[in-house]
Design a protein around this motif. Sequence first.
Motif, PDB file in Angstrom:
ATOM      1  N   ALA A  59      27.384 -23.894 -50.096  1.00 12.58           N
ATOM      2  CA  ALA A  59      27.279 -25.433 -50.109  1.00 12.58           C
ATOM      3  C   ALA A  59      28.995 -25.388 -50.759  1.00 12.58           C
ATOM      4  CB  ALA A  59      27.132 -25.927 -50.969  1.00 12.58           C
ATOM      5  N   ALA A  60      29.405 -24.570 -51.817  1.00 14.28           N
ATOM      6  CA  ALA A  60      30.011 -24.485 -53.388  1.00 14.28           C
ATOM      7  C   ALA A  60      31.172 -23.545 -52.363  1.00 14.28           C
ATOM      8  CB  ALA A  60      29.926 -24.066 -53.563  1.00 14.28           C
ATOM      9  N   THR A  61      31.371 -22.859 -50.851  1.00 13.82           N
ATOM     10  CA  THR A  61      32.909 -22.201 -50.527  1.00 13.82           C
ATOM     11  C   THR A  61      33.747 -23.292 -50.102  1.00 13.82           C
ATOM     12  OG1 THR A  61      30.944 -20.762 -49.743  1.00 13.82           O
ATOM     13  CG2 THR A  61      33.025 -21.585 -48.609  1.00 13.82           C
ATOM     14  N   PRO A  62      35.069 -23.048 -50.394  1.00 14.52           N
ATOM     15  CA  PRO A  62      35.997 -24.191 -49.983  1.00 14.52           C
ATOM     16  C   PRO A  62      35.440 -24.189 -48.600  1.00 14.52           C
ATOM     17  CG  PRO A  62      36.925 -22.647 -51.579  1.00 14.52           C
ATOM     18  CD  PRO A  62      35.198 -22.135 -51.130  1.00 14.52           C
ATOM     19  N   LEU A  63      36.214 -25.668 -48.504  1.00 15.02           N
ATOM     20  CA  LEU A  63      35.879 -26.150 -46.890  1.00 15.02           C
ATOM     21  C   LEU A  63      36.434 -25.838 -45.645  1.00 15.02           C
ATOM     22  CD1 LEU A  63      34.742 -28.166 -44.856  1.00 15.02           C
ATOM     23  CD2 LEU A  63      36.230 -30.133 -44.742  1.00 15.02           C
ATOM     24  N   ASP A  64      38.427 -24.957 -46.579  1.00 13.01           N
ATOM     25  CA  ASP A  64      39.126 -24.383 -45.105  1.00 13.01           C
ATOM     26  C   ASP A  64      38.163 -22.971 -45.157  1.00 13.01           C
ATOM     27  OD1 ASP A  64      39.174 -23.764 -47.821  1.00 13.01           O
ATOM     28  OD2 ASP A  64      41.151 -23.004 -47.666  1.00 13.01           O
ATOM     29  N   VAL A  65      37.266 -21.763 -46.273  1.00 14.43           N
ATOM     30  CA  VAL A  65      36.919 -21.082 -45.964  1.00 14.43           C
ATOM     31  C   VAL A  65      35.831 -21.457 -44.842  1.00 14.43           C
ATOM     32  CG1 VAL A  65      35.514 -19.068 -47.134  1.00 14.43           C
ATOM     33  CG2 VAL A  65      37.843 -20.737 -48.152  1.00 14.43           C
ATOM     34  N   ARG A  66      34.698 -22.030 -44.876  1.00 10.74           N
ATOM     35  CA  ARG A  66      33.527 -22.279 -43.902  1.00 10.74           C
ATOM     36  C   ARG A  66      34.626 -22.198 -42.737  1.00 10.74           C
ATOM     37  NH1 ARG A  66      31.364 -25.656 -47.604  1.00 10.74           N
ATOM     38  NH2 ARG A  66      31.459 -27.769 -46.949  1.00 10.74           N
ATOM     39  N   ARG A  67      36.036 -23.231 -42.610  1.00  7.93           N
ATOM     40  CA  ARG A  67      36.492 -23.857 -41.316  1.00  7.93           C
ATOM     41  C   ARG A  67      36.893 -22.124 -40.505  1.00  7.93           C
ATOM     42  NH1 ARG A  67      39.580 -27.929 -39.340  1.00  7.93           N
ATOM     43  NH2 ARG A  67      40.951 -27.224 -37.900  1.00  7.93           N
ATOM     44  N   GLY A  68      37.572 -21.147 -41.545  1.00  6.06           N
ATOM     45  CA  GLY A  68      37.772 -20.024 -41.549  1.00  6.06           C
ATOM     46  C   GLY A  68      36.580 -19.202 -40.700  1.00  6.06           C
ATOM     47  N   TYR A  69      35.499 -18.977 -41.273  1.00  6.45           N
ATOM     48  CA  TYR A  69      34.757 -18.479 -40.609  1.00  6.45           C
ATOM     49  C   TYR A  69      33.924 -18.831 -38.933  1.00  6.45           C
ATOM     50  CZ  TYR A  69      33.659 -15.915 -45.013  1.00  6.45           C
ATOM     51  OH  TYR A  69      33.796 -15.361 -45.980  1.00  6.45           O
ATOM     52  N   VAL A  70      33.782 -20.511 -39.005  1.00  9.88           N
ATOM     53  CA  VAL A  70      33.778 -20.998 -37.962  1.00  9.88           C
ATOM     54  C   VAL A  70      34.779 -20.515 -36.561  1.00  9.88           C
ATOM     55  CG1 VAL A  70      33.449 -23.056 -36.502  1.00  9.88           C
ATOM     56  CG2 VAL A  70      32.190 -22.396 -39.068  1.00  9.88           C
ATOM     57  N   GLU A  71      36.086 -20.494 -37.643  1.00 13.02           N
ATOM     58  CA  GLU A  71      36.681 -20.018 -36.116  1.00 13.02           C
ATOM     59  C   GLU A  71      36.523 -18.128 -36.203  1.00 13.02           C
ATOM     60  OE1 GLU A  71      40.470 -20.674 -38.574  1.00 13.02           O
ATOM     61  OE2 GLU A  71      40.982 -22.987 -38.261  1.00 13.02           O
ATOM     62  N   GLY A  72      35.708 -17.504 -36.530  1.00 15.95           N
ATOM     63  CA  GLY A  72      35.936 -15.919 -36.708  1.00 15.95           C
ATOM     64  C   GLY A  72      34.804 -16.376 -35.267  1.00 15.95           C
ATOM     65  N   ILE A  73      34.359 -17.115 -35.808  1.00 12.70           N
ATOM     66  CA  ILE A  73      32.910 -17.392 -34.271  1.00 12.70           C
ATOM     67  C   ILE A  73      33.292 -17.297 -33.600  1.00 12.70           C
ATOM     68  CG2 ILE A  73      30.551 -18.146 -34.006  1.00 12.70           C
ATOM     69  CD1 ILE A  73      29.895 -18.867 -36.615  1.00 12.70           C
ATOM     70  N   LEU A  74      34.384 -18.480 -32.335  1.00 11.03           N
ATOM     71  CA  LEU A  74      35.082 -18.719 -32.029  1.00 11.03           C
ATOM     72  C   LEU A  74      35.618 -17.518 -31.762  1.00 11.03           C
ATOM     73  CD1 LEU A  74      36.001 -21.171 -29.532  1.00 11.03           C
ATOM     74  CD2 LEU A  74      37.657 -21.419 -31.151  1.00 11.03           C
ATOM     75  N   ALA A  75      36.274 -16.823 -32.545  1.00 11.07           N
ATOM     76  CA  ALA A  75      37.300 -15.454 -31.895  1.00 11.07           C
ATOM     77  C   ALA A  75      36.471 -15.182 -31.063  1.00 11.07           C
ATOM     78  CB  ALA A  75      38.442 -15.091 -33.331  1.00 11.07           C
ATOM     79  N   GLN A  76      35.283 -14.636 -31.772  1.00 14.79           N
ATOM     80  CA  GLN A  76      34.227 -13.773 -31.495  1.00 14.79           C
ATOM     81  C   GLN A  76      34.156 -13.375 -29.657  1.00 14.79           C
ATOM     82  OE1 GLN A  76      32.933 -10.435 -32.417  1.00 14.79           O
ATOM     83  NE2 GLN A  76      34.507 -10.954 -34.172  1.00 14.79           N
ATOM     84  N   TYR A  77      33.312 -15.212 -29.443  1.00 11.32           N
ATOM     85  CA  TYR A  77      32.831 -15.797 -28.460  1.00 11.32           C
ATOM     86  C   TYR A  77      34.235 -15.250 -27.393  1.00 11.32           C
ATOM     87  CZ  TYR A  77      32.734 -18.661 -24.223  1.00 11.32           C
ATOM     88  OH  TYR A  77      32.288 -18.960 -22.723  1.00 11.32           O
ATOM     89  N   ASN A  78      35.231 -15.572 -27.479  1.00  7.29           N
ATOM     90  CA  ASN A  78      36.786 -15.859 -26.684  1.00  7.29           C
ATOM     91  C   ASN A  78      36.544 -14.268 -26.359  1.00  7.29           C
ATOM     92  OD1 ASN A  78      37.127 -18.511 -26.758  1.00  7.29           O
ATOM     93  ND2 ASN A  78      38.305 -17.837 -28.808  1.00  7.29           N
ATOM     94  N   ALA A  79      36.449 -13.355 -27.161  1.00  2.82           N
ATOM     95  CA  ALA A  79      36.287 -11.966 -26.703  1.00  2.82           C
ATOM     96  C   ALA A  79      35.617 -11.316 -26.095  1.00  2.82           C
ATOM     97  CB  ALA A  79      36.219 -11.590 -28.084  1.00  2.82           C
ATOM     98  N   ARG A  80      34.230 -11.632 -26.047  1.00  2.00           N
ATOM     99  CA  ARG A  80      32.949 -12.000 -24.752  1.00  2.00           C
ATOM    100  C   ARG A  80      31.764 -12.563 -25.041  1.00  2.00           C
ATOM    101  NH1 ARG A  80      29.123  -8.270 -30.223  1.00  2.00           N
ATOM    102  NH2 ARG A  80      28.265  -7.785 -27.903  1.00  2.00           N
ATOM    103  N   ALA A  81      32.938 -14.011 -23.747  1.00  2.27           N
ATOM    104  CA  ALA A  81      32.571 -14.419 -23.351  1.00  2.27           C
ATOM    105  C   ALA A  81      31.891 -14.453 -21.690  1.00  2.27           C
ATOM    106  CB  ALA A  81      33.454 -15.502 -22.649  1.00  2.27           C
TER     107      ALA A  81
END
Length: 477
Positions: A59-81
């Motif tokens: 909850a205390a993690t900066p929003l841009d850092v949380r956003r970066g993790y979600v972008e990482g999930i998207l990258a994983q999907y794109n590689a394994r769609a």
Amino acid sequence: MIERRAFYIGGQWVHPATPKDHPVIDPSTEEVCAVISIGDQADTDAAVAAAKAAFPAWAATPLDVRRGYVEGILAQYNARAEEMAQAISIEMGAPIDFARNSQAPCVSEHIEAFLSALDRMEWVHDMGDEAPGTRIVKQPIGVVGLITPWNWPMNQVTLKVIPALLAGCTCVLKPSEEAPLSSLLFAEFVHDAGVPAGVFNLVNGDGAGVGTQLSTHPDVAMISFTGSTRAGRAISRNAAETLKRVTLELGGKGANLVFADAGEEAVKRGVRSLMNNSGQSCNAPSRMLVERPLYDRAVEIAREVAEGIAVAPAAQPGKHIGPVVNRTQWDKIQDLVQSGIDEGATLLAGGTGLPEGVNKGFFVRPTVFADVRPGMRVEREEIFGPVLVMMPFETEDEALTVANDTEYGLTNYVQTADKTRARRLALQLRSGMVSMNGRSLGDGAFFGGVGASGSAREGGVWGIEEFLQEKAVSDWN
């Protein structure tokens, strides 16, 4: 055969506390395609404890850092769609081309939409001149339990997990035990994206077990559920004792109002839309109400379109519908189709039994009933299969009355060239969404209903705000 007995808890794949195997059935073959384990109270408690421990830091993690993790999930999907499409196809029977083009891409489409919505979020705002110095602050609600269905597995997982993470919540996901393989793969995406341990957890189980355990757990602040209206009522009762927030996305019995000026293409579009995903969509336009001057021709068009829809195994490439998910669903659909025949509706296409040339698999014949009357079971009950019912209407008021005469209120549809009439009906139809003239809702709009369809608002800014609570603070300046 695939063996996936472990759960994802606290950033690790862990064995269940008490092994309890559960077969996953390929609905195209009726054969076991995978084995998972069903969790018990100890597994649920471990997952909730991991999420609770991870919450303060996340909850205390900066929003841009949380956003970066979600972008990482998207990258994983794109590689394994392709892996995701294959998993969805085998577990719930989506034809492989449909899984590739519609089911699996829900991951990327929803993540991209949520990241866009994030840019429009206002986390702290003032109340204006009437309350100088007072601020409204939005903060994550806490540990959330996410319970998802089998019919659009990644659509619902992504609509819940991603906004929860962006909001700053930690979560425990219980996917459907009928279609768990895609969610287990999604957990790999989360892990490989480096999301901190405990932020996302997954425990397989059924509704009576893990679902109830999450709904009653004192350390779970919120339940987000998608599934049947019956189960939604049970979850609401279970959650009441601990005063959880509960958001529900439930069933539907959408009316598709087709006026004569909409033309024949509107009828064809409506039939195909209903048959999409073998009719297993809560927002399907399952009741087609046709203005009398077009009705006789519409009946013929619907019959022709339905008879032209191919039914084939999920692994087969091409444009066709696959099976429904399991024997229970198949039996329910057969019972409802037979009720339509017994109650005197005109069977235009399809009917009971397996399609011609098919001797195994949970395949349903694309079915259309005409001359359906209000009150028939096929008109009242959610069928959740490739079964369309058609009814004529004389006036706009009659169509509106029939459309609104249902406990459900998810999506209704209007087909007319008269924009004034379309807007008038959009305001009078009792539903969370109205789709007009075959046009989808725009990016950033929410998905959700009213009445027995629940009250969730998934997607866009609304989808993130569901996982937030507001705090009023004075003397901010």
